[in-house]
Design a protein around this motif. Sequence first.
Motif, PDB file in Angstrom:
ATOM      1  N   VAL B 460       0.827  -1.205   0.000  1.00  0.00           N
ATOM      2  CA  VAL B 460       0.000   0.000   0.000  1.00  0.00           C
ATOM      3  C   VAL B 460       0.872   1.271   0.000  1.00  0.00           C
ATOM      4  CG1 VAL B 460      -2.086  -0.963   1.010  1.00  0.00           C
ATOM      5  CG2 VAL B 460      -0.212  -0.247   2.502  1.00  0.00           C
ATOM      6  N   ARG B 461       2.178   1.111   0.253  1.00  0.00           N
ATOM      7  CA  ARG B 461       3.071   2.282   0.176  1.00  0.00           C
ATOM      8  C   ARG B 461       4.493   1.797  -0.074  1.00  0.00           C
ATOM      9  NH1 ARG B 461       5.225   2.110   5.485  1.00  0.00           N
ATOM     10  NH2 ARG B 461       3.828   0.940   6.843  1.00  0.00           N
ATOM     11  N   ASP B 462       5.397   2.741  -0.415  1.00  0.00           N
ATOM     12  CA  ASP B 462       6.806   2.390  -0.585  1.00  0.00           C
ATOM     13  C   ASP B 462       7.398   2.060   0.782  1.00  0.00           C
ATOM     14  OD1 ASP B 462       7.693   4.788  -3.197  1.00  0.00           O
ATOM     15  OD2 ASP B 462       6.183   3.196  -3.066  1.00  0.00           O
ATOM     16  N   SER B 463       8.271   1.041   0.804  1.00  0.00           N
ATOM     17  CA  SER B 463       8.918   0.759   2.085  1.00  0.00           C
ATOM     18  C   SER B 463      10.147  -0.103   1.840  1.00  0.00           C
ATOM     19  CB  SER B 463       7.955   0.049   3.033  1.00  0.00           C
ATOM     20  OG  SER B 463       7.620  -1.215   2.494  1.00  0.00           O
ATOM     21  N   GLU B 464      10.986  -0.214   2.854  1.00  0.00           N
ATOM     22  CA  GLU B 464      12.139  -1.106   2.761  1.00  0.00           C
ATOM     23  C   GLU B 464      12.035  -2.123   3.883  1.00  0.00           C
ATOM     24  OE1 GLU B 464      16.028   0.493   2.395  1.00  0.00           O
ATOM     25  OE2 GLU B 464      15.390   2.022   0.949  1.00  0.00           O
ATOM     26  N   VAL B 465      12.139  -3.369   3.539  1.00  0.00           N
ATOM     27  CA  VAL B 465      12.116  -4.418   4.561  1.00  0.00           C
ATOM     28  C   VAL B 465      13.360  -5.266   4.349  1.00  0.00           C
ATOM     29  CG1 VAL B 465      10.880  -6.394   5.487  1.00  0.00           C
ATOM     30  CG2 VAL B 465       9.598  -4.464   4.581  1.00  0.00           C
ATOM     31  N   GLY B 466      14.289  -5.218   5.305  1.00  0.00           N
ATOM     32  CA  GLY B 466      15.552  -5.947   5.123  1.00  0.00           C
ATOM     33  C   GLY B 466      16.217  -5.490   3.833  1.00  0.00           C
ATOM     34  N   THR B 467      16.428  -6.411   2.904  1.00  0.00           N
ATOM     35  CA  THR B 467      17.090  -6.061   1.650  1.00  0.00           C
ATOM     36  C   THR B 467      16.083  -5.722   0.559  1.00  0.00           C
ATOM     37  OG1 THR B 467      17.071  -8.378   1.008  1.00  0.00           O
ATOM     38  CG2 THR B 467      19.044  -7.575   2.138  1.00  0.00           C
ATOM     39  N   LEU B 468      14.807  -5.848   0.869  1.00  0.00           N
ATOM     40  CA  LEU B 468      13.792  -5.635  -0.163  1.00  0.00           C
ATOM     41  C   LEU B 468      13.401  -4.169  -0.266  1.00  0.00           C
ATOM     42  CD1 LEU B 468      11.356  -8.583   0.681  1.00  0.00           C
ATOM     43  CD2 LEU B 468      13.096  -8.551  -1.105  1.00  0.00           C
ATOM     44  N   LYS B 469      13.415  -3.663  -1.514  1.00  0.00           N
ATOM     45  CA  LYS B 469      12.925  -2.296  -1.721  1.00  0.00           C
ATOM     46  C   LYS B 469      11.543  -2.429  -2.365  1.00  0.00           C
ATOM     47  CE  LYS B 469      17.165   0.364  -2.117  1.00  0.00           C
ATOM     48  NZ  LYS B 469      17.991  -0.688  -1.479  1.00  0.00           N
ATOM     49  N   ILE B 470      10.545  -2.020  -1.640  1.00  0.00           N
ATOM     50  CA  ILE B 470       9.182  -2.261  -2.098  1.00  0.00           C
ATOM     51  C   ILE B 470       8.531  -0.955  -2.524  1.00  0.00           C
ATOM     52  CG2 ILE B 470       6.903  -3.128  -1.435  1.00  0.00           C
ATOM     53  CD1 ILE B 470       8.499  -4.792   0.719  1.00  0.00           C
ATOM     54  N   LYS B 471       7.931  -0.971  -3.725  1.00  0.00           N
ATOM     55  CA  LYS B 471       7.211   0.223  -4.185  1.00  0.00           C
ATOM     56  C   LYS B 471       5.715  -0.009  -3.967  1.00  0.00           C
ATOM     57  CE  LYS B 471      10.431   1.588  -7.803  1.00  0.00           C
ATOM     58  NZ  LYS B 471      11.328   0.405  -7.572  1.00  0.00           N
ATOM     59  N   LYS B 472       4.994   1.120  -3.867  1.00  0.00           N
ATOM     60  CA  LYS B 472       3.539   1.036  -3.732  1.00  0.00           C
ATOM     61  C   LYS B 472       2.976   0.225  -4.920  1.00  0.00           C
ATOM     62  CE  LYS B 472      -0.470   4.078  -3.074  1.00  0.00           C
ATOM     63  NZ  LYS B 472      -1.311   3.664  -4.175  1.00  0.00           N
ATOM     64  N   ASP B 473       2.001  -0.616  -4.640  1.00  0.00           N
ATOM     65  CA  ASP B 473       1.330  -1.464  -5.635  1.00  0.00           C
ATOM     66  C   ASP B 473       2.151  -2.655  -6.114  1.00  0.00           C
ATOM     67  OD1 ASP B 473      -0.212   1.437  -7.100  1.00  0.00           O
ATOM     68  OD2 ASP B 473      -0.986   0.080  -5.537  1.00  0.00           O
ATOM     69  N   ASP B 474       3.381  -2.828  -5.613  1.00  0.00           N
ATOM     70  CA  ASP B 474       4.112  -4.075  -5.875  1.00  0.00           C
ATOM     71  C   ASP B 474       3.316  -5.250  -5.305  1.00  0.00           C
ATOM     72  OD1 ASP B 474       6.258  -3.289  -7.255  1.00  0.00           O
ATOM     73  OD2 ASP B 474       7.738  -3.621  -5.656  1.00  0.00           O
ATOM     74  N   LEU B 475       3.514  -6.410  -5.942  1.00  0.00           N
ATOM     75  CA  LEU B 475       2.996  -7.631  -5.301  1.00  0.00           C
ATOM     76  C   LEU B 475       3.973  -8.023  -4.212  1.00  0.00           C
ATOM     77  CD1 LEU B 475       1.923  -9.690  -8.382  1.00  0.00           C
ATOM     78  CD2 LEU B 475       0.471  -9.186  -6.421  1.00  0.00           C
ATOM     79  N   ILE B 476       3.484  -8.360  -3.062  1.00  0.00           N
ATOM     80  CA  ILE B 476       4.390  -8.831  -2.008  1.00  0.00           C
ATOM     81  C   ILE B 476       3.930 -10.184  -1.485  1.00  0.00           C
ATOM     82  CG2 ILE B 476       5.342  -6.636  -1.183  1.00  0.00           C
ATOM     83  CD1 ILE B 476       3.089  -6.521   0.867  1.00  0.00           C
ATOM     84  N   GLY B 477       4.893 -10.993  -1.069  1.00  0.00           N
ATOM     85  CA  GLY B 477       4.590 -12.274  -0.439  1.00  0.00           C
ATOM     86  C   GLY B 477       4.931 -12.198   1.034  1.00  0.00           C
TER      87      GLY B 477
END
Lengths: 121, 555
Positions: B460-477
């Motif tokens: 639902v938003r951009d974020s960083e988790v550990g080594t993952l750079k996540i953008k809003k609307d990315d699919l995440i597991g």
Amino acid sequence: MAVTIQTKYGQVDISNEVIASIVGCAATDIYGIVGMASKNQIRDGVNEILNRDNYTRGVVVHQKDNKTIVDVYIIVGYGVKISEVCRNVQNKVKYNLETMLGAPTAKVNVYVQGIKILEED
Amino acid sequence: MVLEKITAHEFIDMIRLGSHRLEKNAQFVNSLNVFPVPDGDTGTNMNLTFQSGYKAVNEADTKHVGELGQVLAKGLLMGARGNSGVITSQIFRGFSKSIEQKDSLTPKDLVQAFASGVQTAYQTVMKPVEGTILTVARGASEAAQAVIDQATSIEQVMQAIVQGAKVALATTPDLLPVLKEVGVVDSGGQGLVFIYEGFLQAVGGSVTDDQAYQPDAQEMDEMLNAAHHQSVQTQFSNDDIANGFCTEIMVNLGEQPTSDERFDYETFQHTLSEIGDSLLVVADEDVVKVHVHTQRPQQVFTYGRKFGSLAKIKIDNMRIQHETIIENDEPKVVAEPIDYAVIAVVSGIGLEKLYQSLGVTTVISGGQTMNPSTNDIVEAIKNSNAKRAIILPNNGNIVMSAKQACKVVKIPTVIVPSKSIAQGMTALLSFDENTDLETNQQMMTEALATVKSGQITHAVRDSEVGTLKIKKDDLIGIVDGEIVINGDDVVQVSLAMCQVMQDEDSEVVTILVGAQGNQETARQISQAIVNDNSELEVEIHQGDQPVYPYLIAVE
């Protein structure tokens, strides 16, 4: 007289003779009944056990206020509890009439016209 | 020690144990009762009849078996109740006549007495109906006749009697169509088997353990249904039914505040028979169930409430064949009493169905947020009408409100702390309704660890988790609450997530397709998983859950 059932296709009449036959068959199913007796014992001979075709002579059916009243004339076997046998007849007759005809039964009167002594007694 | 003759002592014992065994199983006999009138009282009637015989024998002041037989016959005659009672009294009248002169009975005398009983019983009826108690008495007697020459002990005769009675009882559905329709053996015949088994116990034989039998709610319902069908089948047309409402009620007898009359079966039945037809009343100590066709359902409720609280109400308008809605001022409809309630929080129609198929009694719809209140859980437990409850929160956030609910409710309630839909399903597989609450809690909780749960959703938003750079609307597991993978291809992300969840013991993968997912994609994911690891089996279910297009579980 008869039981009349109005359906949307017309009218169904079930004659009292038919009802009497149903009552006779129901009553003679009951344990302790050894036969049906004529309601007119004087005229028809005393304690004559009716055969199947004549059950109607041992059953009187009439209607009152749209409800069916039946009188059942029976002969019981010796050695059974007569009061209980009569109650069983009333139950069974009422149940059969209501399930087969869908006609409400007001009363089932049972008249014990005779008792049959069995051989060994 | 072989019993070679029956003296007064054994005779009284036989009657005592016969009566005792019948009494214990009277309710079971009631539950079989469909002929001649399906009113469910054969067991009660036979029991009262035989009690009356036993009472007479017990008070008799004689050591002469023949005289005791007379006393028994008279006691049975005086106490005869119902069709079955009358037949029973007649069987033993014949029995006692045959032993009148004997102060003790040899095996031969006993065989003859049973034969005489059957003979007398058959004489007192115009059309002996086969498939009833008469058939059973005759089968028993014939089996005894067959061993008359080689029987040296009383027990051998009684063994033959019981065996013959049981064989005959098993044939009753073939002889009497109405029994076959409902799928039961004859009730009176079953009652006689219990009496004979009691006799056998008294003379040294053993019989299978008593089943203290009570027809359960479902069986009572079946009886009501059978009565309903029998009566409805015989109507000409639904338009012409005089009593248009098929009404069923269940009364919990004696429950305050409404109970002000003592329940008497006869009176109760008689009163209702005035209100309608096709009446069937079945009752035990605590509950009475009624099925009746009437124009005035209201009267049935009013009358029923005099004896306790209305636990269940059902009205069908037989003319238009749909359930009428009971007005709001009617007592609230409560579920059937059950042993266990298993209450799970889920979201999505598919998942609700899935959970129900796995044996959940109540599903609390968690909604989008999966956050039911404590009160929702309390209500679900109350409405389940169960003796004990297990809660599956299926979400870490709900455990607190579930714990609160446990404190408030009156019945013993435990929580199995499932954190996901998949865990809840696995826990359900370990549930055993025949085990106590604590054991169930332990087994189900242990099962939770055997499953890994993964969720596929959109960031639902951009974020960083550990080594993952996540953008809003990315699919995440997300696996057990932690984001392990992100990407833009649903099959790739799902496969990668699945690989994280697997270990060498993994066998089954379950994919639950959400409201925003589709079956086709789920099949592609399944294919990718199997291509990657051919050891795995993949199951796909439609879950309809919100938020997560796919939920993936690995066990």
